[in-house]
Design a protein around this motif. Structure first.
Motif, PDB file in Angstrom:
ATOM      1  N   UNK A 123     -66.604 111.498 -18.010  1.00  0.00           N
ATOM      2  CA  UNK A 123     -65.621 111.839 -16.758  1.00  0.00           C
ATOM      3  C   UNK A 123     -64.662 112.874 -16.948  1.00  0.00           C
ATOM      4  N   UNK A 124     -64.283 113.655 -16.045  1.00  0.00           N
ATOM      5  CA  UNK A 124     -63.217 114.833 -16.087  1.00  0.00           C
ATOM      6  C   UNK A 124     -62.125 113.834 -15.657  1.00  0.00           C
ATOM      7  N   UNK A 125     -60.969 114.124 -16.167  1.00  0.00           N
ATOM      8  CA  UNK A 125     -59.844 113.422 -15.849  1.00  0.00           C
ATOM      9  C   UNK A 125     -58.861 114.397 -15.237  1.00  0.00           C
ATOM     10  N   UNK A 126     -57.831 113.398 -14.257  1.00  0.00           N
ATOM     11  CA  UNK A 126     -56.650 114.465 -13.837  1.00  0.00           C
ATOM     12  C   UNK A 126     -55.506 113.613 -13.711  1.00  0.00           C
ATOM     13  N   UNK A 127     -54.399 114.379 -13.514  1.00  0.00           N
ATOM     14  CA  UNK A 127     -53.220 113.659 -13.400  1.00  0.00           C
ATOM     15  C   UNK A 127     -52.583 114.314 -12.036  1.00  0.00           C
ATOM     16  N   UNK A 128     -52.133 113.493 -11.218  1.00  0.00           N
ATOM     17  CA  UNK A 128     -51.490 113.836 -10.083  1.00  0.00           C
ATOM     18  C   UNK A 128     -50.158 113.114  -9.833  1.00  0.00           C
ATOM     19  N   UNK A 129     -49.434 113.451  -8.872  1.00  0.00           N
ATOM     20  CA  UNK A 129     -48.044 112.921  -8.727  1.00  0.00           C
ATOM     21  C   UNK A 129     -47.643 113.007  -7.258  1.00  0.00           C
ATOM     22  N   UNK A 130     -47.004 112.131  -6.941  1.00  0.00           N
ATOM     23  CA  UNK A 130     -46.764 111.934  -5.249  1.00  0.00           C
ATOM     24  C   UNK A 130     -45.034 111.448  -5.259  1.00  0.00           C
ATOM     25  N   UNK A 131     -44.389 112.110  -4.196  1.00  0.00           N
ATOM     26  CA  UNK A 131     -43.056 111.526  -3.981  1.00  0.00           C
ATOM     27  C   UNK A 131     -43.242 110.954  -2.362  1.00  0.00           C
ATOM     28  N   UNK A 132     -42.319 110.341  -1.862  1.00  0.00           N
ATOM     29  CA  UNK A 132     -42.398 109.708  -0.518  1.00  0.00           C
ATOM     30  C   UNK A 132     -42.415 110.684   0.263  1.00  0.00           C
ATOM     31  N   UNK A 133     -43.317 110.715   1.186  1.00  0.00           N
ATOM     32  CA  UNK A 133     -43.490 111.585   2.502  1.00  0.00           C
ATOM     33  C   UNK A 133     -44.159 112.848   2.035  1.00  0.00           C
TER      34      UNK A 133
ATOM     35  N   UNK B  50     -52.293 118.266 -13.524  1.00  0.00           N
ATOM     36  CA  UNK B  50     -53.276 118.723 -14.740  1.00  0.00           C
ATOM     37  C   UNK B  50     -54.699 117.987 -14.580  1.00  0.00           C
ATOM     38  N   UNK B  51     -55.679 118.773 -15.415  1.00  0.00           N
ATOM     39  CA  UNK B  51     -56.807 118.115 -15.320  1.00  0.00           C
ATOM     40  C   UNK B  51     -57.322 118.578 -16.682  1.00  0.00           C
ATOM     41  N   UNK B  52     -58.420 117.919 -17.136  1.00  0.00           N
ATOM     42  CA  UNK B  52     -59.314 118.186 -18.362  1.00  0.00           C
ATOM     43  C   UNK B  52     -60.757 117.617 -18.236  1.00  0.00           C
ATOM     44  N   UNK B  53     -61.498 118.530 -18.939  1.00  0.00           N
ATOM     45  CA  UNK B  53     -62.868 118.165 -18.791  1.00  0.00           C
ATOM     46  C   UNK B  53     -63.253 117.144 -19.745  1.00  0.00           C
ATOM     47  N   UNK B  54     -64.725 116.714 -19.560  1.00  0.00           N
ATOM     48  CA  UNK B  54     -65.083 115.654 -20.391  1.00  0.00           C
ATOM     49  C   UNK B  54     -65.085 115.748 -21.636  1.00  0.00           C
TER      50      UNK B  54
ATOM     51  N   UNK C 248     -58.812 122.729 -19.818  1.00  0.00           N
ATOM     52  CA  UNK C 248     -57.578 122.161 -19.240  1.00  0.00           C
ATOM     53  C   UNK C 248     -57.225 123.068 -17.863  1.00  0.00           C
ATOM     54  N   UNK C 249     -56.418 122.370 -17.303  1.00  0.00           N
ATOM     55  CA  UNK C 249     -55.922 123.298 -15.974  1.00  0.00           C
ATOM     56  C   UNK C 249     -54.509 122.633 -15.604  1.00  0.00           C
ATOM     57  N   UNK C 250     -53.824 123.314 -15.081  1.00  0.00           N
ATOM     58  CA  UNK C 250     -52.346 122.996 -14.870  1.00  0.00           C
ATOM     59  C   UNK C 250     -51.773 123.554 -13.463  1.00  0.00           C
ATOM     60  N   UNK C 251     -50.838 122.875 -13.137  1.00  0.00           N
ATOM     61  CA  UNK C 251     -49.811 123.154 -11.997  1.00  0.00           C
ATOM     62  C   UNK C 251     -49.049 124.350 -12.750  1.00  0.00           C
TER      63      UNK C 251
ATOM     64  N   UNK D 287     -63.281 118.805 -13.380  1.00  0.00           N
ATOM     65  CA  UNK D 287     -61.810 118.885 -13.438  1.00  0.00           C
ATOM     66  C   UNK D 287     -61.257 119.450 -12.344  1.00  0.00           C
ATOM     67  N   UNK D 288     -61.186 119.222 -11.203  1.00  0.00           N
ATOM     68  CA  UNK D 288     -60.676 119.913 -10.064  1.00  0.00           C
ATOM     69  C   UNK D 288     -59.378 119.787  -9.717  1.00  0.00           C
TER      70      UNK D 288
END
Length: 122
Positions: free
Chosen positions: A32-42, A49-53, A58-61, A102-103
């Motif tokens: 699996x490719x893996x990603x990190x996301x974040x969220x604030x209220x509203x 960021x994301x990373x291939x298997x 690697x990819x970054x904001x 990794x999108x």
């Protein structure tokens, strides 16, 4: 089926560092490719960021480039997000996710963790 559990969040002062971990269950983690996301209220969930298997891609904001590093240890079924030089605007709930590629698009990931809170004080 993949289950993801994040850890490592907390409260840190601006300029500080945190390392998030995401432990995955299942034998197929390395496929699996893996990603990190974040969220604030509203707000919508934001790609971080994301990373291939294999870890080779690697990819970054843009706003985290040079400060955050995504990595993975397939032997430990774990993906990491090292966050340095943290800023108050990095405050959010951070989620890890698993998908086929990794999108930057949250909808392309199949499995999600429960999230871990990161708070950066000024």
């Amino acid at each position: 089926q993949v289950q993801l559990v994040e850890s490592g969040g907390g409260l840190v002062q601006a300029g500080g560092s945190l390392r998030l971990s995401c432990a995955a269950s299942g034998r197929t983690f390395s496929s699996y490719a893996m990603g990190w996301f974040r969220q604030t209220p509203g707000k919508e969930r934001e790609f971080v960021a994301a990373i291939g298997w294999s870890g080779g891609s690697t990819y970054y904001l843009d706003s985290v480039k040079g400060r955050f590093t995504i990595s993975r240890d397939n032997a430990k079924n774990t993906v990491y997000l090292q966050m340095n030089s943290l800023k108050p605007e990095d405050t959010a709930v951070y989620y890890c996710a698993a998908g086929l590629v990794p999108t930057r698009v949250a909808g392309t990931y199949d499995y999600w963790g429960q999230g871990t809170q990161v708070t950066v004080s000024s």
